[in-house]
Design a protein around this motif. Structure first.
Motif, PDB file in Angstrom:
ATOM      1  N   ARG A  27       0.857  -1.184   0.000  1.00  0.00           N
ATOM      2  CA  ARG A  27       0.000   0.000   0.000  1.00  0.00           C
ATOM      3  C   ARG A  27       0.893   1.235   0.000  1.00  0.00           C
ATOM      4  NH1 ARG A  27      -5.374  -1.522   2.330  1.00  0.00           N
ATOM      5  NH2 ARG A  27      -5.191  -3.727   2.714  1.00  0.00           N
ATOM      6  N   THR A  28       0.641   2.110  -0.943  1.00  0.00           N
ATOM      7  CA  THR A  28       1.423   3.335  -0.988  1.00  0.00           C
ATOM      8  C   THR A  28       0.512   4.518  -0.712  1.00  0.00           C
ATOM      9  OG1 THR A  28       1.078   3.538  -3.360  1.00  0.00           O
ATOM     10  CG2 THR A  28       3.081   2.432  -2.642  1.00  0.00           C
ATOM     11  N   LYS A  29       1.038   5.479   0.013  1.00  0.00           N
ATOM     12  CA  LYS A  29       0.280   6.678   0.319  1.00  0.00           C
ATOM     13  C   LYS A  29       0.543   7.718  -0.760  1.00  0.00           C
ATOM     14  CE  LYS A  29       0.225   6.341   5.330  1.00  0.00           C
ATOM     15  NZ  LYS A  29       0.567   7.024   6.585  1.00  0.00           N
ATOM     16  N   MET A  30      -0.494   8.441  -1.091  1.00  0.00           N
ATOM     17  CA  MET A  30      -0.332   9.565  -1.996  1.00  0.00           C
ATOM     18  C   MET A  30       0.374  10.673  -1.227  1.00  0.00           C
ATOM     19  SD  MET A  30      -1.666   8.931  -4.969  1.00  0.00           S
ATOM     20  CE  MET A  30      -1.962  10.555  -5.634  1.00  0.00           C
ATOM     21  N   PRO A  31       1.380  11.294  -1.827  1.00  0.00           N
ATOM     22  CA  PRO A  31       2.039  12.379  -1.105  1.00  0.00           C
ATOM     23  C   PRO A  31       1.073  13.540  -0.881  1.00  0.00           C
ATOM     24  CG  PRO A  31       2.883  12.210  -3.344  1.00  0.00           C
ATOM     25  CD  PRO A  31       1.934  11.068  -3.135  1.00  0.00           C
ATOM     26  N   LYS A  32       1.066  14.050   0.332  1.00  0.00           N
ATOM     27  CA  LYS A  32       0.204  15.180   0.665  1.00  0.00           C
ATOM     28  C   LYS A  32       0.878  16.462   0.219  1.00  0.00           C
ATOM     29  CE  LYS A  32      -2.615  15.149   4.420  1.00  0.00           C
ATOM     30  NZ  LYS A  32      -2.921  15.291   5.833  1.00  0.00           N
ATOM     31  N   GLU A  33       0.061  17.380  -0.229  1.00  0.00           N
ATOM     32  CA  GLU A  33       0.585  18.693  -0.545  1.00  0.00           C
ATOM     33  C   GLU A  33       1.023  19.347   0.759  1.00  0.00           C
ATOM     34  OE1 GLU A  33      -1.097  21.053  -4.207  1.00  0.00           O
ATOM     35  OE2 GLU A  33      -2.194  21.514  -2.394  1.00  0.00           O
ATOM     36  N   ALA A  34       2.050  20.142   0.705  1.00  0.00           N
ATOM     37  CA  ALA A  34       2.556  20.796   1.906  1.00  0.00           C
ATOM     38  C   ALA A  34       2.758  22.280   1.627  1.00  0.00           C
ATOM     39  CB  ALA A  34       3.858  20.155   2.339  1.00  0.00           C
ATOM     40  N   CYS A  85       4.076  23.392  -1.859  1.00  0.00           N
ATOM     41  CA  CYS A  85       5.166  22.512  -2.273  1.00  0.00           C
ATOM     42  C   CYS A  85       4.579  21.143  -2.616  1.00  0.00           C
ATOM     43  CB  CYS A  85       6.195  22.368  -1.157  1.00  0.00           C
ATOM     44  SG  CYS A  85       6.974  23.923  -0.711  1.00  0.00           S
ATOM     45  N   GLY A  86       5.297  20.387  -3.388  1.00  0.00           N
ATOM     46  CA  GLY A  86       4.815  19.087  -3.833  1.00  0.00           C
ATOM     47  C   GLY A  86       4.603  18.098  -2.707  1.00  0.00           C
ATOM     48  N   ASP A  87       5.484  18.101  -1.737  1.00  0.00           N
ATOM     49  CA  ASP A  87       5.371  17.181  -0.605  1.00  0.00           C
ATOM     50  C   ASP A  87       6.060  17.788   0.613  1.00  0.00           C
ATOM     51  OD1 ASP A  87       8.154  16.711  -0.821  1.00  0.00           O
ATOM     52  OD2 ASP A  87       7.849  14.974  -2.096  1.00  0.00           O
ATOM     53  N   ILE A  88       5.982  17.106   1.722  1.00  0.00           N
ATOM     54  CA  ILE A  88       6.485  17.649   2.977  1.00  0.00           C
ATOM     55  C   ILE A  88       8.007  17.795   2.959  1.00  0.00           C
ATOM     56  CG2 ILE A  88       6.672  15.488   4.276  1.00  0.00           C
ATOM     57  CD1 ILE A  88       5.224  18.785   5.628  1.00  0.00           C
ATOM     58  N   LYS A  89       8.710  16.887   2.291  1.00  0.00           N
ATOM     59  CA  LYS A  89      10.171  16.991   2.227  1.00  0.00           C
ATOM     60  C   LYS A  89      10.592  18.258   1.495  1.00  0.00           C
ATOM     61  CE  LYS A  89      11.311  12.106   2.593  1.00  0.00           C
ATOM     62  NZ  LYS A  89      11.941  10.960   1.949  1.00  0.00           N
ATOM     63  N   ALA A  90       9.921  18.549   0.383  1.00  0.00           N
ATOM     64  CA  ALA A  90      10.221  19.767  -0.371  1.00  0.00           C
ATOM     65  C   ALA A  90       9.893  21.005   0.454  1.00  0.00           C
ATOM     66  CB  ALA A  90       9.437  19.777  -1.684  1.00  0.00           C
ATOM     67  N   ALA A  91       8.818  20.947   1.212  1.00  0.00           N
ATOM     68  CA  ALA A  91       8.419  22.080   2.048  1.00  0.00           C
ATOM     69  C   ALA A  91       9.441  22.324   3.158  1.00  0.00           C
ATOM     70  CB  ALA A  91       7.032  21.837   2.637  1.00  0.00           C
ATOM     71  N   ILE A  92       9.937  21.268   3.761  1.00  0.00           N
ATOM     72  CA  ILE A  92      10.934  21.413   4.823  1.00  0.00           C
ATOM     73  C   ILE A  92      12.234  21.986   4.258  1.00  0.00           C
ATOM     74  CG2 ILE A  92      12.405  20.112   6.430  1.00  0.00           C
ATOM     75  CD1 ILE A  92       9.920  18.262   6.872  1.00  0.00           C
TER      76      ILE A  92
END
Length: 126
Positions: A27-34, A85-92
């Motif tokens: 099961r893969t999670k869709m990346p959340k927008e951040a 940002c596309g995902d939380i890593k990019a936002a951080i």
């Protein structure tokens, strides 16, 4: 009723299996927008930079001083700027870059999108 119980049992078995078993599907999670955001207490006043996956909820928390800390202490609760940002890593990563930049650059960023220093939180709600 009995068919529902059978469904519950099947789901329970499925979720209790170890991930490396053959019949377990990955099961893969869709990346959340951040979001990366900048708050202020008054124009050209105290600034706060943060990151979240739920911008409206997070600004609400700042406004109601639910989280305490720096923003509550200095009454920093007006949304002056935000980026998606596309995902939380990019936002951080972006948050760290902004925090490492000069105060002048942060103010220029706010002024480029919000020259009147209005609280953008209410724009998000409408």
């Amino acid at each position: 009723m009995s068919s529902l119980r059978g469904f519950e049992k099947a789901e329970a078995i499925s979720f209790n299996q170890k991930p490396n078993q053959k019949n377990q599907t990955k099961r893969t999670k869709m990346p959340k927008e951040a979001y990366v955001y900048i708050l202020f207490n008054k124009p050209f006043g105290v600034l706060y930079i943060g990151v979240t996956s739920d911008l409206i909820k997070r600004i609400y928390e700042h406004k109601n001083k639910i989280t305490g800390g720096f923003s509550a202490k200095y009454n920093v609760d007006k949304l002056g700027y935000f980026e998606t940002c596309g995902d939380i890593k990019a936002a951080i990563t972006r948050e760290k870059r902004l925090k490492g930049g000069s105060r002048k650059r942060k103010i220029e960023l706010i002024l480029s999108q919000n020259p009147t220093w209005r609280d953008l939180y209410y724009d998000l709600l409408s």
